[in-house]
Design a protein around this motif. Structure first.
Motif, PDB file in Angstrom:
ATOM      1  N   GLY A  88       3.925  -1.516   3.157  1.00 31.37           N
ATOM      2  CA  GLY A  88       4.990  -0.615   2.711  1.00 31.37           C
ATOM      3  C   GLY A  88       5.910  -1.277   1.702  1.00 31.37           C
ATOM      4  O   GLY A  88       6.341  -0.646   0.723  1.00 31.37           O
ATOM      5  N   MET A  89       6.208  -2.554   1.918  1.00 25.87           N
ATOM      6  CA  MET A  89       7.051  -3.292   0.971  1.00 25.87           C
ATOM      7  C   MET A  89       6.352  -3.425  -0.379  1.00 25.87           C
ATOM      8  O   MET A  89       6.970  -3.236  -1.432  1.00 25.87           O
ATOM      9  N   LEU A  90       5.059  -3.756  -0.339  1.00 27.01           N
ATOM     10  CA  LEU A  90       4.299  -3.865  -1.597  1.00 27.01           C
ATOM     11  C   LEU A  90       4.197  -2.516  -2.290  1.00 27.01           C
ATOM     12  O   LEU A  90       4.363  -2.425  -3.514  1.00 27.01           O
ATOM     13  N   ASP A  91       3.928  -1.467  -1.520  1.00 29.46           N
ATOM     14  CA  ASP A  91       3.840  -0.129  -2.112  1.00 29.46           C
ATOM     15  C   ASP A  91       5.145   0.244  -2.805  1.00 29.46           C
ATOM     16  O   ASP A  91       5.136   0.851  -3.881  1.00 29.46           O
ATOM     17  N   ALA A  92       6.277  -0.130  -2.203  1.00 28.73           N
ATOM     18  CA  ALA A  92       7.575   0.207  -2.790  1.00 28.73           C
ATOM     19  C   ALA A  92       7.763  -0.472  -4.143  1.00 28.73           C
ATOM     20  O   ALA A  92       8.212   0.165  -5.109  1.00 28.73           O
ATOM     21  N   VAL A  95      -1.084  -1.278 -12.767  1.00 35.90           N
ATOM     22  CA  VAL A  95      -0.517  -1.281 -11.422  1.00 35.90           C
ATOM     23  C   VAL A  95      -1.578  -0.971 -10.374  1.00 35.90           C
ATOM     24  O   VAL A  95      -1.636  -1.631  -9.327  1.00 35.90           O
ATOM     25  N   ASP A  96      -2.428   0.014 -10.621  1.00 35.61           N
ATOM     26  CA  ASP A  96      -3.447   0.366  -9.628  1.00 35.61           C
ATOM     27  C   ASP A  96      -4.453  -0.764  -9.418  1.00 35.61           C
ATOM     28  O   ASP A  96      -4.945  -0.962  -8.308  1.00 35.61           O
ATOM     29  N   GLU A  97      -4.752  -1.503 -10.448  1.00 33.99           N
ATOM     30  CA  GLU A  97      -5.651  -2.657 -10.318  1.00 33.99           C
ATOM     31  C   GLU A  97      -4.993  -3.748  -9.473  1.00 33.99           C
ATOM     32  O   GLU A  97      -5.636  -4.346  -8.599  1.00 33.99           O
ATOM     33  N   ILE A  98      -3.719  -3.990  -9.716  1.00 32.77           N
ATOM     34  CA  ILE A  98      -2.987  -4.975  -8.919  1.00 32.77           C
ATOM     35  C   ILE A  98      -2.967  -4.542  -7.464  1.00 32.77           C
ATOM     36  O   ILE A  98      -3.241  -5.334  -6.553  1.00 32.77           O
ATOM     37  N   ALA A  99      -2.660  -3.275  -7.228  1.00 37.02           N
ATOM     38  CA  ALA A  99      -2.612  -2.753  -5.856  1.00 37.02           C
ATOM     39  C   ALA A  99      -3.955  -2.917  -5.163  1.00 37.02           C
ATOM     40  O   ALA A  99      -4.019  -3.328  -3.996  1.00 37.02           O
ATOM     41  N   GLY A 100      -5.031  -2.627  -5.867  1.00 36.34           N
ATOM     42  CA  GLY A 100      -6.366  -2.760  -5.280  1.00 36.34           C
ATOM     43  C   GLY A 100      -6.683  -4.201  -4.911  1.00 36.34           C
ATOM     44  O   GLY A 100      -7.245  -4.468  -3.842  1.00 36.34           O
ATOM     45  N   THR A 101      -6.320  -5.129  -5.773  1.00 37.66           N
ATOM     46  CA  THR A 101      -6.554  -6.548  -5.476  1.00 37.66           C
ATOM     47  C   THR A 101      -5.766  -6.973  -4.247  1.00 37.66           C
ATOM     48  O   THR A 101      -6.295  -7.645  -3.356  1.00 37.66           O
ATOM     49  N   LEU A 102      -4.506  -6.579  -4.177  1.00 33.98           N
ATOM     50  CA  LEU A 102      -3.669  -6.962  -3.045  1.00 33.98           C
ATOM     51  C   LEU A 102      -4.214  -6.394  -1.736  1.00 33.98           C
ATOM     52  O   LEU A 102      -4.261  -7.099  -0.720  1.00 33.98           O
ATOM     53  N   ARG A 103      -4.669  -5.156  -1.759  1.00 27.59           N
ATOM     54  CA  ARG A 103      -5.193  -4.519  -0.545  1.00 27.59           C
ATOM     55  C   ARG A 103      -6.388  -5.262   0.036  1.00 27.59           C
ATOM     56  O   ARG A 103      -6.593  -5.261   1.245  1.00 27.59           O
TER      57      ARG A 103
END
Length: 194
Positions: free
Chosen positions: A15-19, A35-43
């Protein structure tokens, strides 16, 4: 800090990362990857968050300027800690990120020795290194995204682009490599060679 409580650390930190990623989209922050690529890597590293089952209070902006020291003729002790706007209940390993900002806490033997002597756990197995990478990415994202709503000057923005962007790219690459090694059944236990 003002968000709803989460049932586990994975949910809370996701949730913190999503924010911060939502802020990156909203403010159109300049990031080294979409941003979506970064989010995918983090997940891909979120499984490592499941190792954290007991929360600790984490300041997450701990550096010399935020630690007040009281000195007397007989002793030196911490008298206070200020600037707690980034504090949260979570993984104590996250505290290591600001203590070694843009560096590697694993090279600070004096700190690690004292931390362990004080009862802290500082083991850098694969899940811990993935979590540390996630926390570094989180702080770097904050540092890059906040330039927009805080209307930082060009000098501050340039410094962050020169100093923080390469660190964010490195940590994203580390996560991708470590996750792929783990998925392939590799036995490498650390990020020392990255």
């Amino acid at each position: 800090a003002l968000g709803p409580l989460a049932p586990d650390w994975r949910s809370a930190f996701a949730g913190m990362l999503d924010a911060i990623l939502d802020d990156a989209r909203r403010f159109e922050a300049r990031l080294p990857r979409p941003v979506d690529e970064i989010a995918g890597t983090l997940r891909t590293a979120y499984d490592a968050l499941d190792e954290v089952t007991v929360p600790a209070l984490v300041h997450f902006d701990l550096w010399d300027g935020n630690i007040l020291v009281e000195r007397t003729a007989d002793s030196v002790r911490i008298g206070g800690i200020i600037d707690g706007e980034r504090m949260f209940w979570g993984d104590p390993l996250a505290e290591f990120v600001s203590l070694a900002l843009l560096g590697d806490i694993r090279t600070d033997e004096a700190f690690l020795s004292g931390y362990r002597e004080g009862g802290g756990r500082a083991d850098f197995d694969r899940p811990a290194l993935l979590r540390l990478a996630l926390y570094r990415a989180y702080l770097y994202l904050i540092m890059l995204v906040e330039t927009v709503p805080r209307a930082m000057g060009e000098g501050d923005v340039r410094w962050r682009e020169e100093a923080v962007v390469p660190e964010l790219v490195t940590v994203l690459d580390e996560i991708e490599e470590q996750v792929s090694v783990g998925a392939a059944g590799g036995t490498r236990e650390s990020l020392d060679d990255t």
